[in-house]
Design a protein around this motif. Structure first.
Motif, PDB file in Angstrom:
ATOM      1  N   THR A  14       3.901  -4.866  -1.274  1.00 42.45           N
ATOM      2  CA  THR A  14       3.419  -4.754  -2.639  1.00 42.45           C
ATOM      3  C   THR A  14       4.352  -3.842  -3.422  1.00 42.45           C
ATOM      4  O   THR A  14       5.170  -3.123  -2.846  1.00 42.45           O
ATOM      5  N   ASP A  15       4.228  -3.905  -4.759  1.00 42.55           N
ATOM      6  CA  ASP A  15       5.007  -3.000  -5.610  1.00 42.55           C
ATOM      7  C   ASP A  15       4.160  -2.621  -6.819  1.00 42.55           C
ATOM      8  O   ASP A  15       3.131  -3.235  -7.090  1.00 42.55           O
TER       9      ASP A  15
ATOM     10  N   SER B 236       7.900   0.279  -4.413  1.00 43.57           N
ATOM     11  CA  SER B 236       7.583  -0.882  -3.590  1.00 43.57           C
ATOM     12  C   SER B 236       7.569  -0.457  -2.135  1.00 43.57           C
ATOM     13  O   SER B 236       8.302   0.450  -1.734  1.00 43.57           O
TER      14      SER B 236
END
Length: 311
Positions: free
Chosen positions: A125-126, A138
């Motif tokens: 994820t970021d 991230s």
């Protein structure tokens, strides 16, 4: 003399230090009956079981074997429970039956047929920073597999690219999701089993981290085969971002039981692989009917998407 049963009870012998049984185990049990009248015991077919029993206290040994089927584990949680009982009943003509019961703690053998137990779990994820923090962050994480035994270590590999203006702290939590089904209703509860902090990530840096999280031996095992209660587990890895929503990754984890040793003189030993569990042979009383009166008591030796978890 009134025909009275003064005491009626049922007990069993422990086969390990934790007093826990599993599927296929043979229980050596005893039924105690203290009565004030002469009794002629019969089988279910109506045939004499043994000789006439004189008034007094008598102990009747018998064996009971758990079916080989995997049942839900014994568990007590906030809004539900799964319990097992050994029950004995004394039926008499024109009399209310006497009943006695004692609770059995049951822990099934690990169900290694659950899909994906050996599949590595990963996510990424970021997040773009706003307000009091600039830049973005991230990260990705990976575990070696999905299935783990109670007391086993979960090795987590985390890669973080912190391109923000703040130092971020890594955090890890092992969570439990309880789903209850009863009378057409569904209720869901969450519980944090374990929560730990990791190393801080300075701004404008990229790091690869390794974290080991140990599953508590006292945690509940995952349950997927119960109609009224479902127990799921998830591993959450997130970055603590001040004054903003924390970016997080959540992956499923299956917690499998460890069977205790049968040797009462030695503590249970954990298993770290997915080898098949065997059910060691054990000596037990035979099922041959007794052809003589039982001895007097005194002489008897005694699993939709995962919702966000609260931080």
């Amino acid at each position: 003399m009134s025909q009275t049963v003064k005491k009626f009870s049922v007990t069993y012998d422990a086969i390990n230090d934790s007093n826990t049984f599993t599927n296929g185990d043979i229980n050596c049990c005893k039924m105690l009956c203290d009565h004030t009248y002469v009794v002629l015991l019969k089988t279910e077919e109506g045939q004499p079981y043994c000789h006439v029993i004189a008034p007094g206290t008598h102990v009747y040994p018998f064996t009971f074997q758990f079916p080989p089927t995997i049942f839900p584990a014994s568990i007590k949680v906030l809004h539900g429970y799964v319990q097992y009982f050994l029950e004995a009943k004394l039926s008499r003509s024109m009399k209310i039956p006497n009943k006695a019961a004692t609770e059995l703690r049951y822990m099934p053998k690990p169900d290694l047929t659950i899909p994906g137990l050996m599949t590595p779990q990963h996510g990424m994820t970021d997040k773009k920073m706003k307000l009091f923090t600039s830049g973005n962050v991230s990260f990705s994480m990976q575990t070696e597999r999905m299935g783990y035994y109670l007391g086993e270590n979960i090795k987590i590999i985390l890669e973080v690219q912190n391109s923000s203006s703040r130092t971020l702290k890594t955090k890890y939590s092992l969570n439990e999701k309880l789903t209850y089904h009863a009378m057409g209703r569904r209720d869901v509860g969450f519980h944090v089993i374990q929560k730990e902090e990791g190393e801080p990530i300075p701004p404008s840096t990229k790091q690869t981290l390794t974290k080991v999280l140990t599953i508590p031996p006292s945690a509940n095992v995952s349950i997927f085969n119960c109609k009224v209660l479902k127990v799921e587990h998830h591993l959450k890895v997130y970055l603590d971002v001040p004054y903003a929503t924390d970016p997080e990754i959540v992956v499923p984890i299956v917690i499998l039981p460890i069977l205790p040793t049968r040797d009462l003189s030695a503590p249970p030993q954990p298993n770290t692989g997915f080898e098949g569990y065997s059910n060691p042979g054990q000596a037990g009383w035979g099922n041959t009917p007794y052809t003589a009166p039982p001895p007097a008591y005194e002489s008897y030796g005694a699993y939709p998407p995962y919702p966000p978890y609260p931080n």
